[in-house]
Design a protein around this motif. Structure first.
Motif, PDB file in Angstrom:
ATOM      1  N   VAL A  13     -35.588 126.907 -27.645  1.00 35.94           N
ATOM      2  CA  VAL A  13     -36.266 127.550 -28.736  1.00 35.94           C
ATOM      3  C   VAL A  13     -35.089 128.658 -29.138  1.00 35.94           C
ATOM      4  O   VAL A  13     -34.813 128.933 -30.423  1.00 35.94           O
ATOM      5  CB  VAL A  13     -37.678 127.872 -28.858  1.00 35.94           C
ATOM      6  CG1 VAL A  13     -37.967 128.712 -29.932  1.00 35.94           C
ATOM      7  CG2 VAL A  13     -38.058 126.331 -28.564  1.00 35.94           C
ATOM      8  N   ALA A  14     -34.799 129.805 -28.352  1.00 33.86           N
ATOM      9  CA  ALA A  14     -34.285 130.846 -28.655  1.00 33.86           C
ATOM     10  C   ALA A  14     -32.904 130.515 -29.257  1.00 33.86           C
ATOM     11  O   ALA A  14     -32.317 130.930 -30.024  1.00 33.86           O
ATOM     12  CB  ALA A  14     -34.138 131.749 -27.456  1.00 33.86           C
ATOM     13  N   LEU A  15     -31.916 129.409 -28.519  1.00 33.27           N
ATOM     14  CA  LEU A  15     -30.818 129.517 -28.936  1.00 33.27           C
ATOM     15  C   LEU A  15     -30.809 128.686 -30.427  1.00 33.27           C
ATOM     16  O   LEU A  15     -30.058 128.741 -31.211  1.00 33.27           O
ATOM     17  CB  LEU A  15     -30.146 128.457 -27.894  1.00 33.27           C
ATOM     18  CG  LEU A  15     -29.658 129.004 -26.610  1.00 33.27           C
ATOM     19  CD1 LEU A  15     -28.961 128.029 -25.738  1.00 33.27           C
ATOM     20  CD2 LEU A  15     -28.574 130.128 -26.815  1.00 33.27           C
ATOM     21  N   GLY A  16     -31.806 127.982 -30.610  1.00 36.04           N
ATOM     22  CA  GLY A  16     -31.888 127.059 -31.910  1.00 36.04           C
ATOM     23  C   GLY A  16     -32.269 128.076 -32.935  1.00 36.04           C
ATOM     24  O   GLY A  16     -31.570 128.115 -34.191  1.00 36.04           O
ATOM     25  N   ALA A  17     -33.163 128.972 -32.865  1.00 36.79           N
ATOM     26  CA  ALA A  17     -33.358 129.896 -33.505  1.00 36.79           C
ATOM     27  C   ALA A  17     -32.320 131.031 -34.055  1.00 36.79           C
ATOM     28  O   ALA A  17     -31.837 131.456 -35.162  1.00 36.79           O
ATOM     29  CB  ALA A  17     -34.391 130.994 -33.145  1.00 36.79           C
ATOM     30  N   ILE A  18     -31.485 131.404 -33.182  1.00 38.89           N
ATOM     31  CA  ILE A  18     -30.205 131.841 -33.171  1.00 38.89           C
ATOM     32  C   ILE A  18     -29.068 131.233 -34.119  1.00 38.89           C
ATOM     33  O   ILE A  18     -28.409 131.785 -35.065  1.00 38.89           O
ATOM     34  CB  ILE A  18     -29.573 132.360 -31.997  1.00 38.89           C
ATOM     35  CG1 ILE A  18     -30.090 133.646 -31.188  1.00 38.89           C
ATOM     36  CG2 ILE A  18     -28.025 133.003 -32.222  1.00 38.89           C
ATOM     37  CD1 ILE A  18     -30.004 133.886 -29.764  1.00 38.89           C
ATOM     38  N   LEU A  19     -29.035 129.900 -33.803  1.00 39.79           N
ATOM     39  CA  LEU A  19     -28.285 128.797 -34.671  1.00 39.79           C
ATOM     40  C   LEU A  19     -28.680 128.779 -36.100  1.00 39.79           C
ATOM     41  O   LEU A  19     -27.763 128.918 -37.041  1.00 39.79           O
ATOM     42  CB  LEU A  19     -27.775 127.803 -34.064  1.00 39.79           C
ATOM     43  CG  LEU A  19     -27.479 126.700 -34.886  1.00 39.79           C
ATOM     44  CD1 LEU A  19     -25.964 126.982 -34.658  1.00 39.79           C
ATOM     45  CD2 LEU A  19     -27.435 125.249 -34.076  1.00 39.79           C
ATOM     46  N   VAL A  20     -29.991 128.515 -36.112  1.00 40.15           N
ATOM     47  CA  VAL A  20     -30.406 128.665 -37.840  1.00 40.15           C
ATOM     48  C   VAL A  20     -30.247 130.040 -38.459  1.00 40.15           C
ATOM     49  O   VAL A  20     -30.100 130.090 -39.520  1.00 40.15           O
ATOM     50  CB  VAL A  20     -31.970 128.007 -37.528  1.00 40.15           C
ATOM     51  CG1 VAL A  20     -32.537 128.501 -38.881  1.00 40.15           C
ATOM     52  CG2 VAL A  20     -32.014 126.657 -37.186  1.00 40.15           C
ATOM     53  N   LEU A  21     -30.631 131.001 -37.638  1.00 40.00           N
ATOM     54  CA  LEU A  21     -30.413 132.221 -38.392  1.00 40.00           C
ATOM     55  C   LEU A  21     -28.876 132.440 -38.854  1.00 40.00           C
ATOM     56  O   LEU A  21     -28.578 132.954 -40.003  1.00 40.00           O
ATOM     57  CB  LEU A  21     -30.769 133.331 -37.419  1.00 40.00           C
ATOM     58  CG  LEU A  21     -30.714 134.907 -38.055  1.00 40.00           C
ATOM     59  CD1 LEU A  21     -31.694 134.863 -39.209  1.00 40.00           C
ATOM     60  CD2 LEU A  21     -31.154 135.744 -36.967  1.00 40.00           C
ATOM     61  N   GLY A  22     -27.978 132.209 -37.865  1.00 35.74           N
ATOM     62  CA  GLY A  22     -26.539 132.115 -38.125  1.00 35.74           C
ATOM     63  C   GLY A  22     -26.111 131.385 -39.290  1.00 35.74           C
ATOM     64  O   GLY A  22     -25.240 131.954 -40.362  1.00 35.74           O
ATOM     65  N   VAL A  23     -26.677 130.328 -39.554  1.00 38.24           N
ATOM     66  CA  VAL A  23     -26.185 129.233 -40.728  1.00 38.24           C
ATOM     67  C   VAL A  23     -26.692 130.038 -41.988  1.00 38.24           C
ATOM     68  O   VAL A  23     -26.433 129.994 -42.914  1.00 38.24           O
ATOM     69  CB  VAL A  23     -26.717 127.867 -40.348  1.00 38.24           C
ATOM     70  CG1 VAL A  23     -26.551 127.160 -41.597  1.00 38.24           C
ATOM     71  CG2 VAL A  23     -25.986 127.311 -39.246  1.00 38.24           C
ATOM     72  N   SER A  24     -28.122 130.268 -41.826  1.00 35.50           N
ATOM     73  CA  SER A  24     -28.788 130.703 -42.986  1.00 35.50           C
ATOM     74  C   SER A  24     -27.896 132.287 -43.373  1.00 35.50           C
ATOM     75  O   SER A  24     -27.964 132.397 -44.851  1.00 35.50           O
ATOM     76  CB  SER A  24     -30.182 131.343 -42.772  1.00 35.50           C
ATOM     77  OG  SER A  24     -30.866 130.083 -42.175  1.00 35.50           O
ATOM     78  N   LEU A  25     -27.514 133.130 -42.660  1.00 36.25           N
ATOM     79  CA  LEU A  25     -26.822 134.103 -43.157  1.00 36.25           C
ATOM     80  C   LEU A  25     -25.460 133.728 -43.561  1.00 36.25           C
ATOM     81  O   LEU A  25     -25.340 134.490 -44.954  1.00 36.25           O
ATOM     82  CB  LEU A  25     -26.799 135.345 -41.825  1.00 36.25           C
ATOM     83  CG  LEU A  25     -27.703 136.024 -41.349  1.00 36.25           C
ATOM     84  CD1 LEU A  25     -27.568 136.773 -40.334  1.00 36.25           C
ATOM     85  CD2 LEU A  25     -28.325 136.814 -42.666  1.00 36.25           C
ATOM     86  N   GLY A  26     -24.960 132.824 -43.095  1.00 39.55           N
ATOM     87  CA  GLY A  26     -23.766 132.255 -43.700  1.00 39.55           C
ATOM     88  C   GLY A  26     -23.799 131.799 -45.260  1.00 39.55           C
ATOM     89  O   GLY A  26     -23.048 132.130 -46.090  1.00 39.55           O
TER      90      GLY A  26
END
Length: 134
Positions: A13-26
Protein backbone atom coordinates in the motif's frame (compact mmCIF):
# COMPACT_ATOMS: atom_id res chain seq x y z
CA UNK A 1 13.12 -14.06 20.60
CA UNK A 2 10.33 -12.78 18.36
CA UNK A 3 10.75 -9.91 15.96
CA UNK A 4 8.06 -7.56 14.83
CA UNK A 5 7.56 -7.63 11.07
CA UNK A 6 5.75 -5.15 8.91
CA UNK A 7 2.90 -6.89 7.11
CA UNK A 8 3.58 -7.24 3.40
CA UNK A 9 0.21 -5.77 2.43
CA UNK A 10 1.01 -2.56 4.35
CA UNK A 11 4.32 -2.26 2.44
CA UNK A 12 2.50 -2.74 -0.88
CA UNK A 13 0.00 0.00 0.00
CA UNK A 14 2.80 2.43 0.87
CA UNK A 15 4.69 1.76 -2.38
CA UNK A 16 1.46 2.04 -4.39
CA UNK A 17 0.64 5.40 -2.76
CA UNK A 18 4.11 6.72 -3.58
CA UNK A 19 3.76 5.58 -7.21
CA UNK A 20 0.30 7.16 -7.61
CA UNK A 21 1.51 10.39 -5.99
CA UNK A 22 4.55 10.52 -8.31
CA UNK A 23 2.47 10.01 -11.45
CA UNK A 24 -0.10 12.58 -10.28
CA UNK A 25 2.62 15.17 -9.69
CA UNK A 26 4.06 14.45 -13.13
CA UNK A 27 0.73 15.25 -14.76
CA UNK A 28 0.05 18.24 -12.52
CA UNK A 29 3.40 19.91 -13.06
CA UNK A 30 3.71 18.92 -16.71
CA UNK A 31 6.85 19.20 -18.77
CA UNK A 32 8.85 22.37 -19.33
CA UNK A 33 7.90 24.48 -22.33
CA UNK A 34 10.15 24.20 -25.36
CA UNK A 35 12.64 27.04 -25.72
CA UNK A 36 11.42 30.04 -27.71
CA UNK A 37 14.55 30.02 -29.86
CA UNK A 38 16.74 27.12 -30.85
CA UNK A 39 20.30 27.80 -29.64
CA UNK A 40 21.74 25.87 -32.59
CA UNK A 41 19.86 28.05 -35.09
CA UNK A 42 21.06 31.18 -33.32
CA UNK A 43 24.61 29.85 -33.52
CA UNK A 44 24.22 29.22 -37.27
CA UNK A 45 22.97 32.78 -37.79
CA UNK A 46 25.76 34.29 -35.68
CA UNK A 47 28.42 32.20 -37.43
CA UNK A 48 27.12 33.23 -40.84
CA UNK A 49 27.18 36.89 -39.83
CA UNK A 50 30.70 36.56 -38.46
CA UNK A 51 31.99 34.92 -41.62
CA UNK A 52 30.41 37.52 -43.89
CA UNK A 53 31.80 40.40 -41.83
CA UNK A 54 35.32 38.98 -41.79
CA UNK A 55 35.70 37.66 -45.36
CA UNK A 56 37.68 39.65 -47.89
CA UNK A 57 35.60 41.38 -50.57
CA UNK A 58 35.39 40.34 -54.20
CA UNK A 59 35.72 43.89 -55.63
CA UNK A 60 37.65 46.15 -53.26
CA UNK A 61 35.59 47.19 -50.21
CA UNK A 62 36.79 46.33 -46.70
CA UNK A 63 34.69 43.18 -46.14
CA UNK A 64 32.32 41.00 -48.12
CA UNK A 65 29.27 42.25 -46.24
CA UNK A 66 30.28 45.90 -46.56
CA UNK A 67 30.67 45.38 -50.30
CA UNK A 68 27.13 43.99 -50.58
CA UNK A 69 25.49 46.87 -48.70
CA UNK A 70 27.62 49.65 -50.21
CA UNK A 71 24.98 50.64 -52.78
CA UNK A 72 21.96 49.29 -54.61
CA UNK A 73 24.11 48.67 -57.69
CA UNK A 74 26.65 46.72 -55.64
CA UNK A 75 23.83 44.69 -54.06
CA UNK A 76 22.40 43.76 -57.47
CA UNK A 77 25.87 42.79 -58.68
CA UNK A 78 26.70 40.72 -55.57
CA UNK A 79 23.25 39.28 -54.85
CA UNK A 80 23.86 35.89 -56.49
CA UNK A 81 27.33 35.54 -54.96
CA UNK A 82 25.93 36.37 -51.51
CA UNK A 83 23.20 33.76 -51.85
CA UNK A 84 25.68 31.10 -53.00
CA UNK A 85 28.08 31.94 -50.17
CA UNK A 86 25.43 31.73 -47.44
CA UNK A 87 24.20 28.44 -48.94
CA UNK A 88 27.75 27.05 -48.65
CA UNK A 89 28.15 28.29 -45.07
CA UNK A 90 24.98 26.68 -43.70
CA UNK A 91 24.17 22.96 -43.49
CA UNK A 92 21.97 21.52 -46.24
CA UNK A 93 18.92 21.23 -43.95
CA UNK A 94 18.94 24.93 -42.98
CA UNK A 95 17.21 27.65 -45.02
CA UNK A 96 17.95 31.36 -44.69
CA UNK A 97 16.80 34.89 -45.38
CA UNK A 98 19.28 37.79 -45.46
CA UNK A 99 17.75 41.26 -45.34
CA UNK A 100 19.93 44.24 -46.31
CA UNK A 101 19.07 47.93 -46.72
CA UNK A 102 19.04 47.41 -50.52
CA UNK A 103 17.16 44.10 -50.78
CA UNK A 104 17.08 40.52 -49.59
CA UNK A 105 18.23 37.06 -50.62
CA UNK A 106 17.09 33.60 -49.63
CA UNK A 107 13.71 32.10 -48.88
CA UNK A 108 10.86 33.90 -47.15
CA UNK A 109 10.51 32.99 -43.49
CA UNK A 110 7.52 30.67 -42.94
CA UNK A 111 5.03 31.41 -40.17
CA UNK A 112 5.13 29.55 -36.86
CA UNK A 113 8.72 28.40 -37.35
CA UNK A 114 11.54 28.54 -34.82
CA UNK A 115 14.10 30.94 -36.25
CA UNK A 116 17.64 31.86 -35.28
CA UNK A 117 18.59 35.47 -35.99
CA UNK A 118 21.64 37.68 -36.09
CA UNK A 119 21.89 41.38 -36.91
CA UNK A 120 25.00 43.19 -38.07
CA UNK A 121 25.31 46.97 -38.12
CA UNK A 122 26.91 48.45 -41.23
CA UNK A 123 27.36 52.08 -42.33
CA UNK A 124 24.54 51.57 -44.86
CA UNK A 125 22.17 50.11 -42.23
CA UNK A 126 21.45 46.86 -40.41
CA UNK A 127 21.76 43.47 -42.08
CA UNK A 128 19.66 40.73 -40.51
CA UNK A 129 20.17 37.00 -41.06
CA UNK A 130 17.40 34.55 -40.20
CA UNK A 131 17.86 30.77 -40.39
CA UNK A 132 15.51 27.83 -39.78
CA UNK A 133 15.33 24.11 -40.38
CA UNK A 134 13.88 23.01 -43.71
Amino acid sequence: MSRAQLPLSLLEVALGAILVLGVSLGFALGTPAPPAADPQLSAYAEDTATLLTSEPPRHGETTRLREVVDSETAFRRERGALERRVTRILPANVLFHVETPHGSVGTGVPRATTVGTATVSTPAGPVSIEVWYA
